[in-house]
Scaffold this motif. Sequence first.
Motif, short mmCIF file in Angstrom:
data_model
loop_
_atom_site.label_atom_id
_atom_site.label_comp_id
_atom_site.label_asym_id
_atom_site.label_seq_id
_atom_site.Cartn_x
_atom_site.Cartn_y
_atom_site.Cartn_z
N PRO A 16 0.82 -1.11 -0.10
CA PRO A 16 0.02 -0.21 0.13
C PRO A 16 0.93 1.15 0.03
O PRO A 16 0.38 2.44 -0.54
CB PRO A 16 -0.84 0.00 1.40
N ARG A 17 2.22 1.24 0.58
CA ARG A 17 2.89 2.59 0.52
C ARG A 17 3.97 2.19 -0.69
O ARG A 17 5.01 2.79 -0.66
CB ARG A 17 3.63 2.40 1.96
N TRP A 18 3.65 1.76 -1.74
CA TRP A 18 4.55 1.49 -2.59
C TRP A 18 4.96 2.83 -3.30
O TRP A 18 6.20 2.86 -3.66
CB TRP A 18 3.63 0.70 -4.15
N PHE A 19 4.20 3.99 -3.41
CA PHE A 19 4.79 5.21 -3.92
C PHE A 19 5.88 5.70 -3.20
O PHE A 19 6.84 6.09 -3.71
CB PHE A 19 3.51 6.11 -4.08
N GLU A 20 5.57 5.65 -1.99
CA GLU A 20 6.81 6.11 -0.95
C GLU A 20 7.99 5.51 -1.22
O GLU A 20 9.00 5.72 -1.15
CB GLU A 20 6.25 6.33 0.44
N SER A 21 7.59 4.05 -1.27
CA SER A 21 8.93 3.22 -1.35
C SER A 21 9.68 3.41 -2.82
O SER A 21 10.89 3.41 -2.53
CB SER A 21 8.23 1.59 -1.31
N LEU B 221 10.00 6.17 -4.23
CA LEU B 221 10.70 7.32 -4.16
C LEU B 221 11.81 7.33 -3.38
O LEU B 221 12.86 8.10 -3.51
CB LEU B 221 9.70 8.53 -3.54
N THR B 222 12.22 6.39 -2.46
CA THR B 222 13.24 6.23 -1.59
C THR B 222 14.21 5.14 -1.99
O THR B 222 15.51 4.83 -1.50
CB THR B 222 12.93 5.75 -0.22
N ARG B 223 13.79 4.34 -3.30
CA ARG B 223 14.62 3.47 -3.82
C ARG B 223 16.06 4.10 -4.21
O ARG B 223 15.81 5.42 -4.87
CB ARG B 223 14.06 2.79 -5.11
N PRO B 224 17.12 3.59 -4.20
CA PRO B 224 18.44 3.91 -4.87
C PRO B 224 17.94 4.09 -6.55
O PRO B 224 17.43 3.43 -7.11
CB PRO B 224 19.42 2.73 -4.59
N GLY B 225 18.66 5.14 -6.70
CA GLY B 225 18.38 5.53 -8.14
C GLY B 225 17.05 6.24 -8.48
O GLY B 225 16.60 6.93 -9.79
N ALA B 226 16.31 6.52 -7.79
CA ALA B 226 14.90 7.29 -7.74
C ALA B 226 15.33 8.72 -8.12
O ALA B 226 16.06 9.22 -7.13
CB ALA B 226 14.07 6.92 -6.75
N ASP B 227 14.73 9.20 -9.09
CA ASP B 227 14.88 10.62 -9.13
C ASP B 227 13.62 11.70 -8.81
O ASP B 227 12.70 11.67 -9.41
CB ASP B 227 15.12 11.08 -10.82
N ALA B 228 13.70 11.91 -7.49
CA ALA B 228 12.43 12.91 -7.04
C ALA B 228 12.90 14.21 -7.49
O ALA B 228 13.62 14.98 -7.00
CB ALA B 228 12.71 12.61 -5.49
N ARG B 229 12.11 14.45 -8.48
CA ARG B 229 12.25 15.85 -9.22
C ARG B 229 11.60 16.78 -8.21
O ARG B 229 10.51 17.26 -8.17
CB ARG B 229 11.79 15.95 -10.70
#
Length: 116
Positions: free
Chosen positions: A101-106, A108-116
């Motif tokens: 259920p918290r896939w979106f937050e997960s 964003l915090t994964r290595p290589g995620a680009d939080a623009r």
Amino acid sequence: MFNETRVQVECADCGVVQVTLPDLTLRFCVDNEQWSYCFRCPSCRLATSNTTRESAVELLLAIGAPTQRWRLPAELRESPIPAPVLTPDDLLDFHLMLEDPRWFESALTRPGADAR
């Protein structure tokens, strides 16, 4: 005089129709040097564009058809961004991630995620 000149063109829905010269626009693409024409069908009102032969272009220019120069969209000249190929393992990982259920937050915090 030329305002009454009628030209045969092809509508995708109605087939061959006739339009007056002012209702037709002869178009030249600067990027690929291709000629086309566009018009609105007098029967069904469908806006249509078709490529045309050089001999037809010469005739239409000679009788005073309205002309327009245009360019291909800039996006077509852009190089694609290199990215790794999506593998079946990537697809499975994504599927499993969506079950949380918290896939979106997960994500964003994964290595290589680009939080623009």
